[in-house]
Design a protein around this motif. Structure first.
Motif, short mmCIF file in Angstrom:
data_model
loop_
_atom_site.label_atom_id
_atom_site.label_comp_id
_atom_site.label_asym_id
_atom_site.label_seq_id
_atom_site.Cartn_x
_atom_site.Cartn_y
_atom_site.Cartn_z
N GLU A 65 -5.71 -3.25 -5.66
CA GLU A 65 -5.36 -2.43 -4.80
C GLU A 65 -4.72 -2.49 -3.28
O GLU A 65 -3.91 -2.12 -2.98
CB GLU A 65 -5.36 -1.32 -5.58
N LEU A 66 -6.09 -3.14 -2.93
CA LEU A 66 -5.72 -3.36 -1.42
C LEU A 66 -4.69 -4.34 -0.56
O LEU A 66 -3.78 -4.42 -0.49
CB LEU A 66 -7.04 -4.01 -0.68
N ILE A 67 -4.30 -5.26 -1.78
CA ILE A 67 -3.13 -6.77 -1.88
C ILE A 67 -2.08 -5.68 -1.98
O ILE A 67 -0.73 -5.86 -1.52
CB ILE A 67 -3.79 -7.73 -3.02
N ARG A 68 -1.98 -4.30 -2.61
CA ARG A 68 -0.35 -3.67 -2.82
C ARG A 68 -0.90 -3.13 -1.73
O ARG A 68 0.69 -3.00 -0.41
CB ARG A 68 -0.72 -2.88 -4.07
N LEU A 69 -1.53 -2.63 -0.81
CA LEU A 69 -1.27 -2.07 0.02
C LEU A 69 -1.10 -3.27 1.33
O LEU A 69 -0.05 -2.17 1.52
CB LEU A 69 -2.63 -0.91 0.37
N TYR A 70 -1.05 -3.67 1.36
CA TYR A 70 -0.99 -4.74 2.27
C TYR A 70 -0.02 -4.90 2.23
O TYR A 70 1.50 -5.60 3.09
CB TYR A 70 -2.21 -6.18 2.10
N ARG A 71 0.77 -5.56 0.54
CA ARG A 71 2.64 -6.10 0.92
C ARG A 71 3.24 -4.82 1.26
O ARG A 71 4.49 -4.69 1.57
CB ARG A 71 1.96 -6.07 -0.90
N ASP A 72 2.66 -3.81 1.05
CA ASP A 72 3.80 -2.36 1.50
C ASP A 72 3.53 -2.31 2.75
O ASP A 72 4.95 -1.53 3.41
CB ASP A 72 2.89 -0.62 0.23
N HIS B 128 -1.42 3.08 7.23
CA HIS B 128 -1.41 3.20 5.97
C HIS B 128 0.11 3.18 5.30
O HIS B 128 0.83 2.52 6.02
CB HIS B 128 -1.21 5.22 5.96
N ALA B 129 0.14 3.41 4.25
CA ALA B 129 1.10 3.37 2.86
C ALA B 129 1.05 5.35 2.82
O ALA B 129 0.18 5.13 2.09
CB ALA B 129 1.72 2.38 2.05
N TYR B 130 2.33 5.67 2.70
CA TYR B 130 2.82 7.19 1.91
C TYR B 130 3.27 6.22 0.29
O TYR B 130 4.63 5.46 0.35
CB TYR B 130 3.18 7.57 2.47
N TYR B 131 2.84 7.20 -0.91
CA TYR B 131 3.90 6.74 -2.13
C TYR B 131 4.44 8.34 -2.25
O TYR B 131 3.16 8.66 -2.74
CB TYR B 131 2.71 6.34 -3.47
#
Length: 149
Positions: free
Chosen positions: A102-109, A38-41
């Motif tokens: 959005e998947l790319i943003r999540l992957y990067r994070d 996960h990533a938490y925002y």
């Protein structure tokens, strides 16, 4: 510790790592647990997870969007359970659609840069990926205590 401070300390555990356990509800009401990344925002109070369309957790969330997410410290003395309502993006349908972005943003994070973004985009469509956005409504657990506390 005030209630707000305790909530903040509990939610901070979500930012310390990227692994946790997603809990969804099966049709019979029993929990179904999945180890996920996960990533938490914190500004949004949202946990994002990449899911595959054909998995039990995805079917469970479509039927009942209530979910919990559990993280723990490495020593297992502190933990957080975040409860919330799931929002699912559409399944990735094209390499440049909003879900893939959005998947790319999540992957990067979570992982940083990918060695081949074109391959990644194609894989997200091929694998029928989507993003779970778990909107955190409540957290409970045992927060990490400062060494001086």
């Amino acid at each position: 510790m005030t209630q707000d401070a305790e909530q903040n300390a509990l939610l901070a555990l979500l930012t310390e790592g990227h692994g946790g356990v997603l809990v969804t509800l099966k049709r019979d009401g029993r929990p179904q647990l999945s180890n996920v990344t996960h990533a938490y925002y914190p500004d949004e109070r949202v946990i994002r997870v990449s899911l595959t369309d054909d998995r039990a957790k995805t079917r469970n969330l479509r039927r009942d969007p209530r979910a919990s997410y559990h993280v723990t410290t490495q020593d297992r003395w502190a933990y957080t359970v975040a409860e919330g309502t799931a929002e699912l993006t559409p399944v990735a349908g094209q390499p440049y659609d909003e879900t893939v972005e959005e998947l790319i943003r999540l992957y990067r994070d979570v992982n940083g840069e990918h060695p081949d973004w074109e391959d990644y985009r194609a894989a997200m469509v091929r694998d029928r990926r989507l993003v779970l956005r778990l909107h955190v409504e409540r957290a409970y657990g045992i927060p990490r205590r400062d060494a001086g506390a």
